[in-house]
Design a protein around this motif. Structure first.
Motif, PDB file in Angstrom:
ATOM      1  N   GLY A  17       0.599  -1.311  -0.423  1.00 14.95           N
ATOM      2  CA  GLY A  17       0.370   0.133   0.250  1.00 14.95           C
ATOM      3  C   GLY A  17       0.864   1.619  -0.110  1.00 14.95           C
ATOM      4  O   GLY A  17       1.946   1.186   0.423  1.00 14.95           O
ATOM      5  N   HIS A  18       0.489   2.102  -0.586  1.00 12.14           N
ATOM      6  CA  HIS A  18       0.773   3.833  -0.021  1.00 12.14           C
ATOM      7  C   HIS A  18      -0.144   4.179   0.523  1.00 12.14           C
ATOM      8  O   HIS A  18      -1.022   4.324   0.734  1.00 12.14           O
ATOM      9  CB  HIS A  18       1.205   4.343  -1.959  1.00 12.14           C
ATOM     10  CG  HIS A  18       2.253   3.405  -2.409  1.00 12.14           C
ATOM     11  ND1 HIS A  18       3.336   4.109  -3.116  1.00 12.14           N
ATOM     12  CD2 HIS A  18       1.281   2.267  -3.788  1.00 12.14           C
ATOM     13  CE1 HIS A  18       3.030   2.795  -4.188  1.00 12.14           C
ATOM     14  NE2 HIS A  18       2.436   1.807  -3.889  1.00 12.14           N
ATOM     15  N   ALA A  19       0.895   5.818   1.574  1.00 13.31           N
ATOM     16  CA  ALA A  19       0.373   6.573   1.688  1.00 13.31           C
ATOM     17  C   ALA A  19       1.042   7.746   1.685  1.00 13.31           C
ATOM     18  O   ALA A  19       1.800   7.598   1.328  1.00 13.31           O
ATOM     19  CB  ALA A  19       0.896   6.018   3.835  1.00 13.31           C
ATOM     20  N   GLU A  20       0.623   9.061   2.417  1.00 12.06           N
ATOM     21  CA  GLU A  20       0.409  10.086   2.188  1.00 12.06           C
ATOM     22  C   GLU A  20       2.306  10.795   2.542  1.00 12.06           C
ATOM     23  O   GLU A  20       2.628  10.339   3.382  1.00 12.06           O
ATOM     24  CB  GLU A  20      -0.454  11.343   2.406  1.00 12.06           C
ATOM     25  CG  GLU A  20      -0.062  12.248   2.250  1.00 12.06           C
ATOM     26  CD  GLU A  20      -1.022  13.795   2.579  1.00 12.06           C
ATOM     27  OE1 GLU A  20      -0.465  14.957   2.347  1.00 12.06           O
ATOM     28  OE2 GLU A  20      -1.776  13.281   3.359  1.00 12.06           O
ATOM     29  N   PHE A  21       2.878  11.318   1.456  1.00 11.53           N
ATOM     30  CA  PHE A  21       4.131  11.625   1.591  1.00 11.53           C
ATOM     31  C   PHE A  21       4.579  12.937   2.600  1.00 11.53           C
ATOM     32  O   PHE A  21       3.755  13.895   2.800  1.00 11.53           O
ATOM     33  CB  PHE A  21       4.970  12.450   0.318  1.00 11.53           C
ATOM     34  CG  PHE A  21       6.196  12.931   0.298  1.00 11.53           C
ATOM     35  CD1 PHE A  21       7.347  11.305   0.705  1.00 11.53           C
ATOM     36  CD2 PHE A  21       6.189  13.525  -0.135  1.00 11.53           C
ATOM     37  CE1 PHE A  21       8.686  12.135   0.585  1.00 11.53           C
ATOM     38  CE2 PHE A  21       8.045  14.104  -0.088  1.00 11.53           C
ATOM     39  CZ  PHE A  21       8.597  13.503   0.997  1.00 11.53           C
ATOM     40  N   GLY A  64       3.702  12.193  -7.901  1.00 12.43           N
ATOM     41  CA  GLY A  64       3.764  11.368  -8.428  1.00 12.43           C
ATOM     42  C   GLY A  64       2.580   9.712  -7.028  1.00 12.43           C
ATOM     43  O   GLY A  64       2.457   8.721  -7.587  1.00 12.43           O
ATOM     44  N   GLU A  65       2.184  10.885  -6.161  1.00 15.60           N
ATOM     45  CA  GLU A  65       1.367  10.015  -5.143  1.00 15.60           C
ATOM     46  C   GLU A  65       1.829   9.198  -4.767  1.00 15.60           C
ATOM     47  O   GLU A  65       0.964   8.102  -4.393  1.00 15.60           O
ATOM     48  CB  GLU A  65      -0.664  10.145  -5.851  1.00 15.60           C
ATOM     49  CG  GLU A  65      -0.768  10.944  -6.386  1.00 15.60           C
ATOM     50  CD  GLU A  65      -2.295  10.594  -7.191  1.00 15.60           C
ATOM     51  OE1 GLU A  65      -2.709   9.187  -6.736  1.00 15.60           O
ATOM     52  OE2 GLU A  65      -2.720  11.756  -7.549  1.00 15.60           O
ATOM     53  N   SER A  66       2.641   8.797  -4.293  1.00 15.75           N
ATOM     54  CA  SER A  66       4.116   7.837  -3.935  1.00 15.75           C
ATOM     55  C   SER A  66       4.054   6.932  -4.575  1.00 15.75           C
ATOM     56  O   SER A  66       4.198   5.718  -3.390  1.00 15.75           O
ATOM     57  CB  SER A  66       3.117   7.857  -2.466  1.00 15.75           C
ATOM     58  OG  SER A  66       3.582   9.084  -1.675  1.00 15.75           O
ATOM     59  N   GLY A  95       4.462  11.958 -12.097  1.00 14.15           N
ATOM     60  CA  GLY A  95       5.624  10.782 -10.814  1.00 14.15           C
ATOM     61  C   GLY A  95       6.673  11.768 -11.981  1.00 14.15           C
ATOM     62  O   GLY A  95       7.955  12.685 -11.400  1.00 14.15           O
ATOM     63  N   LEU A  96       6.248  11.754 -13.215  1.00 16.50           N
ATOM     64  CA  LEU A  96       7.402  12.807 -14.779  1.00 16.50           C
ATOM     65  C   LEU A  96       6.566  14.277 -14.421  1.00 16.50           C
ATOM     66  O   LEU A  96       8.127  14.427 -14.845  1.00 16.50           O
ATOM     67  CB  LEU A  96       6.737  11.587 -15.672  1.00 16.50           C
ATOM     68  CG  LEU A  96       6.938  10.340 -16.284  1.00 16.50           C
ATOM     69  CD1 LEU A  96       6.027  10.650 -17.812  1.00 16.50           C
ATOM     70  CD2 LEU A  96       8.139  10.253 -16.549  1.00 16.50           C
ATOM     71  N   VAL A  97       5.790  14.729 -14.162  1.00 13.19           N
ATOM     72  CA  VAL A  97       5.981  16.150 -14.254  1.00 13.19           C
ATOM     73  C   VAL A  97       6.166  16.613 -13.038  1.00 13.19           C
ATOM     74  O   VAL A  97       7.594  17.432 -12.581  1.00 13.19           O
ATOM     75  CB  VAL A  97       4.491  16.364 -13.639  1.00 13.19           C
ATOM     76  CG1 VAL A  97       4.020  17.685 -13.347  1.00 13.19           C
ATOM     77  CG2 VAL A  97       3.248  15.647 -15.516  1.00 13.19           C
TER      78      VAL A  97
END
Length: 421
Positions: free
Chosen positions: A48-52, A366-368, A375-377
């Motif tokens: 899973g991913h979480a906010e950076f 890139g929303e982690s 992520g490219l931007v």
């Protein structure tokens, strides 16, 4: 492609790679602030991913550590020297912790663990206090608890289904920066200490070679290392030491001024090398405090009669004003080294934090890792901003070394000047 541009791009890539490797998945930083436990798969990768959390990531990156990690792949073990009043000394290598991602140890040793590169002591006696014990991946968690009337992050390590409270190393900040005296003291050779040793050895080698060249070729124009060092040496002597201290006395203090300038400059530049971990030595308040204390001692030990007279009973001023001015002047004795300490640490740390914030754009957009195009931007924005900031940081490295040196010279000059009334 121009070679210089290529070198700068490679340096920027290495800095981002190094930072990303050290920070890895930003979930770890979020874990500290949100108190959310992270689950892991069989390979130790976060699920899973979480906010950076850019703030927690930046603070972690610029902090000192008990391991030296290069590009997230090479971990250099450092000597651990720990003392607990109720236990005694412990000497071992930080390799005993088997440091992994996020500089978290996979083993405890003699009741100590490694979390985010820093050593902690397991307080609960139920935890094994002797030898090495394997710790599960992602076993470190934190909670906010009220300690001495303040909410602080308290860390725990999970072992065999139980949570054991951790104690951070002692710091002499009196609680101002969240530290204080705890159950043990850390006298280890840390990442910052190793950096200072390496820079000192390099400077010794550099000046030794220059001295040999001067002795071997006394009548020849400087070249090589001499040509690099001599302009800076003459600049500090002619534009800093002589104008502020005077021709009669400047030679006595020239070694101190040169040591301060080249030591700070060397550490500042060393911290700009991306693939060596981007150390933040001169951004560490402990380091700048020691240098400021040295300046404080030198200035006041060498202060003449006129210097002390102007502090405690300023001539030419009405008598009823003198007590008030004396208090102000006495306070300035301590304010001067305090500003030296804070200015250098603040400016260097700010540069590192700015660069890390720009790199953090990759994770934010890139929303982690969930949004590839984002992520490219973020990368497209982060690379030029990081390049620009790294260029500014090179200038800041010289400017801050010069500012610390010229202020030291001005304080010495004021303390040793012979006044005429």
């Amino acid at each position: 492609m121009n070679k210089r541009i290529l070198i700068i791009l490679v340096a920027c890539f290495l800095y981002i790679t190094d930072t990303g490797a050290q920070e890895g998945n930003p979930q770890d930083s979020t874990e500290q602030s949100s108190q959310t436990e992270v689950s892991h798969d069989d390979h130790g990768h976060a699920v899973g991913h979480a906010e950076f959390d850019p703030a927690a990531t930046a603070i972690h990156h610029i902090s000192d550590a008990n391991v030296y990690t290069i590009l997230g792949a090479v971990t250099i073990p450092l000597p651990m020297m720990l003392y607990a009043p109720d236990k005694g000394w412990d000497f071992f290598s930080s390799s005993k912790f088997h440091s992994g991602h996020h500089e978290d140890g996979h083993h405890s040793y003699n009741g100590y663990v490694l979390h985010h590169g820093s050593v902690y002591r397991v307080m609960d006696a139920g935890f094994p206090q002797d030898g090495s014990v394997e710790i599960e991946e992602g076993a470190f968690i934190s909670r906010q608890e009220a300690v001495d009337g303040k909410n602080k992050d308290v860390y725990f390590v999970k072992y065999q289904g139980k949570e054991f409270r951790l104690d951070a190393r002692s710091t002499l900040d009196g609680g101002i920066l969240g530290g204080g005296i705890t159950s043990f003291y850390d006298f280890s050779i840390s990442k910052n200490v190793l950096s200072m040793i390496l820079v000192s050895l390099f400077l010794f080698w550099l000046f030794s070679r220059a001295a040999k060249s001067y002795k071997a070729n006394p009548d020849k124009a400087p070249n090589g290392i001499q040509a690099f060092l001599e302009p800076m040496f003459l600049f500090i002597r002619d534009e800093v030491a002589i104008p502020f201290i005077g021709k009669k006395k400047y030679m006595k203090y020239l070694p101190l001024l040169m040591s301060i300038f080249f030591f700070i400059l060397g550490l500042n530049l060393y911290g700009q090398i991306p693939f060596l971990g981007g150390t933040n030595v001169t951004g560490n308040l402990t380091v700048t405090m020691i240098m400021a204390i040295i300046v404080f001692i030198v200035v006041n030990i060498n202060g003449n009669k006129d210097y002390w007279l102007h502090i405690f009973w300023m001539p030419g001023v009405p008598g009823f004003v003198k007590p008030l001015l004396s208090v102000v002047e006495f306070m300035s004795l301590f304010i001067k080294p305090l500003t030296l300490m804070l200015r250098l640490a603040g400016n260097i740390s700010a540069g590192h934090i700015a660069i890390l914030s720009f790199i953090g754009l990759i994770f934010i957009f890139g929303e982690s890792g969930l949004n590839f195009s984002g992520g490219l931007v973020g990368t497209a924005m982060a690379v030029p901003l990081t390049l620009f900031m790294m260029a500014i940081e090179l200038i800041v490295a010289f400017v801050q070394a010069f500012v610390f040196t010229i202020l030291t010279a001005s304080y010495i000059g004021a303390a040793t000047e012979e006044h005429h009334h």
